[in-house]
Enzyme design. Structure first.
Site, mmCIF file in Angstrom:
data_model
loop_
_atom_site.group_PDB
_atom_site.id
_atom_site.type_symbol
_atom_site.label_atom_id
_atom_site.label_comp_id
_atom_site.label_asym_id
_atom_site.label_seq_id
_atom_site.Cartn_x
_atom_site.Cartn_y
_atom_site.Cartn_z
ATOM 1 C CD GLN A 1 -7.831 -2.873 -11.781
ATOM 2 O OE1 GLN A 1 -7.125 -3.854 -11.911
ATOM 3 N NE2 GLN A 1 -7.688 -2.056 -10.738
ATOM 4 C CG LEU B 1 -1.846 -1.219 1.361
ATOM 5 C CD1 LEU B 1 -2.754 -1.063 2.585
ATOM 6 C CD2 LEU B 1 -2.687 -1.441 0.109
ATOM 7 C CG HIS C 1 -3.136 1.256 -2.218
ATOM 8 N ND1 HIS C 1 -1.798 1.051 -2.462
ATOM 9 C CD2 HIS C 1 -3.797 0.480 -3.107
ATOM 10 C CE1 HIS C 1 -1.660 0.185 -3.443
ATOM 11 N NE2 HIS C 1 -2.849 -0.174 -3.863
ATOM 12 N N GLY D 1 -8.517 3.124 -8.347
ATOM 13 C CA GLY D 1 -7.711 4.271 -8.791
ATOM 14 C C GLY D 1 -7.799 4.461 -10.296
ATOM 15 C CE LYS E 1 0.049 3.159 -12.383
ATOM 16 N NZ LYS E 1 -0.128 1.740 -12.234
ATOM 17 C CG ASP E 2 -4.308 0.153 -12.459
ATOM 18 O OD1 ASP E 2 -3.349 -0.115 -13.182
ATOM 19 O OD2 ASP E 2 -4.226 0.234 -11.221
ATOM 20 C CD GLN F 1 -4.822 -8.826 -10.665
ATOM 21 O OE1 GLN F 1 -5.818 -9.054 -9.983
ATOM 22 N NE2 GLN F 1 -4.387 -7.584 -10.877
HETATM 23 O O1 PAF Z 1 -5.688 -2.811 -8.916
HETATM 24 C C1 PAF Z 1 -5.393 -3.806 -8.218
HETATM 25 O O2 PAF Z 1 -4.654 -3.704 -7.224
HETATM 26 C C2 PAF Z 1 -5.932 -5.163 -8.601
HETATM 27 O O3 PAF Z 1 -6.007 -5.317 -9.975
HETATM 28 C C3 PAF Z 1 -7.285 -5.484 -7.930
HETATM 29 C C4 PAF Z 1 -8.371 -4.527 -8.383
HETATM 30 C C5 PAF Z 1 -7.144 -5.398 -6.421
HETATM 31 C C6 PAF Z 1 -7.719 -6.901 -8.288
HETATM 32 O O4 PAF Z 1 -6.799 -7.854 -7.880
#
Ligand code: PAF
Length: 281
Positions: A153, A33, A37, A147, A149-150, A61
């Site tokens: 996602q 973190l 975060h 976030g 940033k991704d 992932q």
């Molecule tokens: O962004 C992340 O840290 C990861 O992709 C997540 C969303 C916790 C899923 O494992």
């Protein structure tokens, strides 16, 4: 702060709190973190009564050649940060708890996963979508915090939560940056001193793209060129992709009209960095 390790105990905790009308904010993380975060935790704290941080380094992932085994793991420091931020529950399940024997379901969001990170990291977004679906099913939060940033996602999670009626509000929180513009990421610890000095070039390139748009340039290729010109100045960095896209579909834009997202991924040595900027005209 409670540390919960099983899905059942976590679901029971959430059910008991929801019966009392308590709203729950979930911050899904893979640990290591940092201030990004922390910002998500604070946003969750501001809009929900209770905050759950999940900490799970999700194996599905990571590609076979990616950094799963060496991904930074620092449970003690992460727990201390959560405690300091008055997190109510740290949900830290084992891999067997999330993927028990016989597990075989995969969630995919094919359209949004098709390009960019999805193209370069096959299977990555199926892993993300599956684990996020599981975390939402276990914790049943009122809101979940991700976030910006991704960006890809966040777009994909927003879509899947709507498509599957998962019921949580998805909050996408702005990227937190170092003073020189580098987006915070758990993987920044891999950068050597020289690589760290080179890393802000990605944000500089994205800003050049934004300036081009604000200066009235509409053609996607010209905006891309403005970003590439900045990248050329940093010999340690190579471009993976720099793209001008529609923020909803993530498809490349030939012409920018009212909104665009500039997506970038670069390599510095073996380290891959991603970042993005949302631009309103
Ligand atoms: O962004 C992340 O840290 C990861 O992709 C997540 C969303 C916790 C899923 O494992």
């Amino acid at each position: 702060m409670d540390t919960i390790r099983t899905a059942k105990a976590m679901a029971d905790w959430s059910a008991a709190h929801q019966r009392e009308g308590i709203t729950i904010g979930l911050v899904p993380t893979m640990g290591a973190l940092h201030a990004g975060h922390r910002a998500l935790i604070r946003a969750a704290r501001l809009s929900c009564d209770a905050v759950v941080v999940s900490l799970f380094v999700n194996p599905t992932q990571f590609g076979p050649k990616e950094d799963f085994s060496r991904y930074p793991r620092q449970l003690k420091a992460d727990a201390a940060l959560c405690k300091k931020e008055c997190v109510d529950v740290l949900f830290a399940p084992s891999t067997d708890e999330i993927y028990p024997d016989g597990f075989q379901t995969t969630v995919t969001v094919p359209g949004l996963a098709r390009r960019w990170e999805g193209e370069r990291r096959p299977g990555h977004f199926a892993g993300v979508a599956t684990v996020v679906t599981k975390l939402l099913a276990i914790v049943r939060p009122t809101a979940a915090f991700f976030g910006q940033k991704d960006f890809q996602q966040s777009a994909l999670v927003t879509r899947l939560v709507a498509d599957l009626n998962l019921g949580a509000r998805v909050i996408v929180y702005p990227t937190v940056r170092e003073a020189d513009g580098l987006a915070l990421s758990s993987r920044n610890v891999y950068l050597t001193k020289d690589q760290r000095a080179a890393a802000p070039v990605l944000f500089q390139a994205l800003k050049a793209g934004r300036t081009a748009i604000r200066d009235g340039i509409k053609a996607g290729t010209k905006i891309q060129q403005a970003m590439r010109d900045v990248m050329k100045q940093e010999r340690l960095a190579t471009i993976d992709y720099l793209a001008v896209c529609d923020p909803e579909t993530l498809e490349p834009l030939k012409q920018v009209r009212d909104r665009a997202v500039l997506l970038g991924a670069i390599r510095i040595g073996k380290i891959r960095l991603i970042d993005n900027l949302l631009v309103k005209v």
